[in-house]
Scaffold this motif. Structure first.
Motif, PDB file in Angstrom:
ATOM      1  N   ARG A   1      -1.287   6.530   6.188  1.00  0.00           N
ATOM      2  CA  ARG A   1      -0.533   6.080   7.355  1.00  0.00           C
ATOM      3  C   ARG A   1      -1.311   5.036   8.142  1.00  0.00           C
ATOM      4  NH1 ARG A   1       2.353  11.057  10.453  1.00  0.00           N
ATOM      5  NH2 ARG A   1       3.104   9.271  11.652  1.00  0.00           N
ATOM      6  N   LEU A   2      -2.611   5.245   8.288  1.00  0.00           N
ATOM      7  CA  LEU A   2      -3.439   4.274   8.997  1.00  0.00           C
ATOM      8  C   LEU A   2      -3.451   2.935   8.262  1.00  0.00           C
ATOM      9  CD1 LEU A   2      -6.433   6.603   9.933  1.00  0.00           C
ATOM     10  CD2 LEU A   2      -4.889   5.508  11.563  1.00  0.00           C
ATOM     11  N   HIS A   3      -3.603   2.975   6.957  1.00  0.00           N
ATOM     12  CA  HIS A   3      -3.674   1.737   6.181  1.00  0.00           C
ATOM     13  C   HIS A   3      -2.334   1.003   6.157  1.00  0.00           C
ATOM     14  CE1 HIS A   3      -7.499   3.024   3.763  1.00  0.00           C
ATOM     15  NE2 HIS A   3      -7.720   2.800   5.036  1.00  0.00           N
ATOM     16  N   LEU A   4      -1.233   1.745   6.111  1.00  0.00           N
ATOM     17  CA  LEU A   4       0.074   1.087   6.175  1.00  0.00           C
ATOM     18  C   LEU A   4       0.266   0.363   7.497  1.00  0.00           C
ATOM     19  CD1 LEU A   4       2.359   3.849   4.592  1.00  0.00           C
ATOM     20  CD2 LEU A   4       1.901   1.582   3.643  1.00  0.00           C
ATOM     21  N   ALA A   5      -0.349   0.901   8.555  1.00  0.00           N
ATOM     22  CA  ALA A   5      -0.248   0.283   9.879  1.00  0.00           C
ATOM     23  C   ALA A   5      -1.264  -0.833  10.079  1.00  0.00           C
ATOM     24  CB  ALA A   5      -0.431   1.348  10.962  1.00  0.00           C
TER      25      ALA A   5
ATOM     26  N   LEU B   1      -8.028  -2.972  13.887  1.00  0.00           N
ATOM     27  CA  LEU B   1      -6.602  -3.126  13.599  1.00  0.00           C
ATOM     28  C   LEU B   1      -6.321  -4.543  13.115  1.00  0.00           C
ATOM     29  CD1 LEU B   1      -4.020  -1.443  13.740  1.00  0.00           C
ATOM     30  CD2 LEU B   1      -3.641  -2.338  16.040  1.00  0.00           C
ATOM     31  N   HIS B   2      -5.603  -4.655  12.000  1.00  0.00           N
ATOM     32  CA  HIS B   2      -5.266  -5.937  11.392  1.00  0.00           C
ATOM     33  C   HIS B   2      -3.761  -5.990  11.128  1.00  0.00           C
ATOM     34  CE1 HIS B   2      -9.576  -6.668  10.436  1.00  0.00           C
ATOM     35  NE2 HIS B   2      -9.593  -5.362  10.213  1.00  0.00           N
ATOM     36  N   PRO B   3      -3.210  -7.194  10.961  1.00  0.00           N
ATOM     37  CA  PRO B   3      -1.795  -7.281  10.567  1.00  0.00           C
ATOM     38  C   PRO B   3      -1.535  -6.583   9.236  1.00  0.00           C
ATOM     39  CG  PRO B   3      -2.581  -9.415  11.345  1.00  0.00           C
ATOM     40  CD  PRO B   3      -3.781  -8.533  11.234  1.00  0.00           C
ATOM     41  N   GLN B   4      -2.492  -6.693   8.300  1.00  0.00           N
ATOM     42  CA  GLN B   4      -2.373  -6.056   6.999  1.00  0.00           C
ATOM     43  C   GLN B   4      -3.764  -5.921   6.396  1.00  0.00           C
ATOM     44  OE1 GLN B   4       0.368  -8.026   4.392  1.00  0.00           O
ATOM     45  NE2 GLN B   4       0.008  -6.668   2.665  1.00  0.00           N
ATOM     46  N   LEU B   5      -3.995  -4.816   5.678  1.00  0.00           N
ATOM     47  CA  LEU B   5      -5.301  -4.602   5.059  1.00  0.00           C
ATOM     48  C   LEU B   5      -5.313  -5.128   3.631  1.00  0.00           C
ATOM     49  CD1 LEU B   5      -6.299  -0.981   6.178  1.00  0.00           C
ATOM     50  CD2 LEU B   5      -6.826  -3.159   7.266  1.00  0.00           C
ATOM     51  N   SER B   6      -6.444  -5.676   3.230  1.00  0.00           N
ATOM     52  CA  SER B   6      -6.611  -6.101   1.838  1.00  0.00           C
ATOM     53  C   SER B   6      -6.951  -4.885   0.985  1.00  0.00           C
ATOM     54  CB  SER B   6      -7.735  -7.134   1.736  1.00  0.00           C
ATOM     55  OG  SER B   6      -8.984  -6.527   2.048  1.00  0.00           O
ATOM     56  N   THR B   7      -6.856  -5.051  -0.321  1.00  0.00           N
ATOM     57  CA  THR B   7      -7.232  -3.970  -1.236  1.00  0.00           C
ATOM     58  C   THR B   7      -8.696  -3.598  -1.047  1.00  0.00           C
ATOM     59  OG1 THR B   7      -5.591  -4.697  -2.862  1.00  0.00           O
ATOM     60  CG2 THR B   7      -7.373  -3.284  -3.655  1.00  0.00           C
TER      61      THR B   7
ATOM     62  N   VAL C   1       8.941  -1.969   4.158  1.00  0.00           N
ATOM     63  CA  VAL C   1       8.265  -1.349   5.292  1.00  0.00           C
ATOM     64  C   VAL C   1       8.498   0.145   5.205  1.00  0.00           C
ATOM     65  CG1 VAL C   1       8.091  -1.196   7.799  1.00  0.00           C
ATOM     66  CG2 VAL C   1       8.617  -3.390   6.719  1.00  0.00           C
ATOM     67  N   VAL C   2       7.442   0.920   5.205  1.00  0.00           N
ATOM     68  CA  VAL C   2       7.555   2.360   5.064  1.00  0.00           C
ATOM     69  C   VAL C   2       6.871   3.025   6.245  1.00  0.00           C
ATOM     70  CG1 VAL C   2       7.180   4.312   3.519  1.00  0.00           C
ATOM     71  CG2 VAL C   2       7.392   2.017   2.584  1.00  0.00           C
ATOM     72  N   ASP C   3       7.621   3.824   6.990  1.00  0.00           N
ATOM     73  CA  ASP C   3       7.088   4.548   8.141  1.00  0.00           C
ATOM     74  C   ASP C   3       7.029   6.034   7.817  1.00  0.00           C
ATOM     75  OD1 ASP C   3       6.931   2.277   9.700  1.00  0.00           O
ATOM     76  OD2 ASP C   3       9.018   2.459  10.338  1.00  0.00           O
ATOM     77  N   ALA C   4       6.079   6.728   8.447  1.00  0.00           N
ATOM     78  CA  ALA C   4       5.967   8.171   8.261  1.00  0.00           C
ATOM     79  C   ALA C   4       6.803   8.899   9.299  1.00  0.00           C
ATOM     80  CB  ALA C   4       4.508   8.601   8.368  1.00  0.00           C
ATOM     81  N   GLY C   5       7.090  10.161   9.002  1.00  0.00           N
ATOM     82  CA  GLY C   5       7.795  10.983   9.980  1.00  0.00           C
ATOM     83  C   GLY C   5       9.300  10.990   9.798  1.00  0.00           C
ATOM     84  N   HIS C   6       9.787  10.877   8.572  1.00  0.00           N
ATOM     85  CA  HIS C   6      11.228  10.825   8.327  1.00  0.00           C
ATOM     86  C   HIS C   6      11.926  12.067   8.883  1.00  0.00           C
ATOM     87  CE1 HIS C   6      15.024  10.346   6.154  1.00  0.00           C
ATOM     88  NE2 HIS C   6      14.873  11.572   5.702  1.00  0.00           N
TER      89      HIS C   6
END
Length: 418
Positions: free
Chosen positions: A141-145, A178-184, A283-288
């Motif tokens: 979840r942290l990495h997706l954010a 915090l970044h817009p997106q994380l690299s591999t 885009v995938v969010d947690a907590g469905h």
């Protein structure tokens, strides 16, 4: 420099002024402190009471204190499970005017436990697997954010019951970014740190005799990597399906929902020859299930709790005379859901005496009661009903739980139906 308190909106802001900010945290008198278990930290940390709130106070330099405060607020806005940042106190001096380190104030996460407290009695390997699952979900979840933790470990995590599993919460964001997106590379670096830290922490527990003899610290450190990669692949991989097989896309979305994640956007591309369809969840969010339960009932629960409550809600709705899915003449699901809360959920939870509930929230109590009902029904080979299960739980389970479980300092233990 005068004392300054930068706070969000604590329940009783004036009471923060009454705390002994002129003393180092190590010297705070017991009258201000709440004796709750603490995890290992490179900084001095104390739990204190401010009105009806229990707060965690951590001493550290001003710049990292302000930075961590802002990062925790960012994580809250992103819906990431982390402790709530309440404020930063700067300009502290002792009675002689000598400067003292600033402090970061966070809200204590009720019902949570640091991992070391959970190992005070030897933890079974099956429970440890659930801890690894919870930590893997949190890291994904942290990495997706776009958040690089920089120090993922059991020590920097709090665990809370979630319908037989555990929910993990970030408690230390000091090394995060915090970044817009994380690299591999950034994700793999975080994962490798988690592996090393977890193995080291478990080796420490092994040396103290608190680790189950069947647990290999190195293997469990590697386990977080495998569970993380399985979950990350399921959430982010591109799928190619035969043209016309659109139910495959629906099945993939349902599988993501079962994992507790929601597809907020998707990209579907047809091959030039028309033979295949490429599907990418954008885009995938947690907590469905959390969001679905909150929308229907107004109840705020952990993800696994919400899944269990929704299952019970759907079973109950199917027994109602005015339930007609897809029929405009039937009652709306929201109407039935609020009736379920009023007629089933609340009366059931209230039937459990408050002094026996301990640190369990209402959703966890209801989950325990559903589990006990299932167990009794299996034994009786017929449904024994919720009322009977509640009474048996109060008479036979809670007293034994209070006798066998050692109470957490400052709180009553949460009984379990396991």
């Amino acid at each position: 420099m005068a004392l300054q308190i930068s706070a969000t909106n604590p329940e009783h802001p004036a009471l923060l002024l009454e705390l002994p900010w002129h003393l180092p945290l190590e010297e705070w008198p017991d009258e201000y402190l709440v004796p709750l278990p603490r995890g290992i930290s490179r900084h001095v940390v104390r739990y204190a009471r401010a009105g009806t709130e229990v707060i965690a106070v951590k001493e550290l330099a001003e710049r990292p204190a302000l930075r961590e405060y802002e990062l925790l607020r960012d994580l809250d806005r992103l819906g990431i499970p982390a402790v709530d940042a309440l404020g930063v106190v700067t300009g502290r001096t002792d009675a002689d005017g000598a400067p003292l380190e600033p402090v970061l104030i966070t809200r204590h996460l009720r019902g949570s436990m640091p991992y070391r407290s959970m190992f005070e009695t030897t933890m079974r390997p099956a429970t440890m697997h659930r801890l690894m699952d919870a930590l893997a979900v949190l890291l994904v979840r942290l990495h997706l954010a776009g958040f690089a933790w920089g120090d993922c470990s059991l020590s920097n995590t709090l665990f809370r019951r979630d319908a037989g599993a555990y929910a993990a919460y970030l408690v230390d964001a000091e090394t995060g970014d915090l970044h817009p997106q994380l690299s591999t590379g950034q994700r793999e670096y975080d994962l490798d740190l988690a592996r090393v830290n977890i193995s080291g922490e478990l080796l420490d527990l092994e040396a103290s005799g608190a680790l189950h003899p069947s647990v290999d610290p190195v293997d469990f450190g590697m386990e977080i990597c495998g569970r993380y990669r399985e979950l990350w692949d399921e959430l982010t991989r591109t799928s190619v399906y035969p043209a016309g097989k659109y139910h495959y896309i629906e099945r993939r979305i349902r599988r993501l929902n079962d994992l507790g994640f929601d597809v907020a956007e998707m990209q579907i591309e047809h091959a030039s020859n028309g033979d295949t369809v490429t599907f990418v969840p954008k885009v995938v969010d947690a907590g469905h299930h959390q969001r679905q339960l909150l929308r229907l009932t107004g109840l705020d629960a952990e993800e696994n709790q919400a899944r269990r409550l929704l299952n019970d809600l759907e079973s109950w709705m199917a027994t109602q005379d005015d339930y007609a899915p897809g029929d405009t003449l039937g009652a709306r699901p929201e109407v039935l859901a609020h009736r379920w809360v009023r007629e089933v959920f609340r009366p059931t939870v209230r039937a459990v005496p408050p002094e026996l509930r301990g640190a369990m929230d209402a959703a966890e109590i209801y989950h325990e009661l559903l589990e006990h009902r299932w167990y009794l029904s299996e034994r009786a080979q017929h449904d024994i009903g919720l009322d009977t299960a509640v009474q048996d739980y109060i008479d036979n389970i809670l007293p034994k739980a209070r006798e066998t479980l050692q109470p957490t300092v400052g709180e009553t233990p949460a009984p379990t139906a396991e």
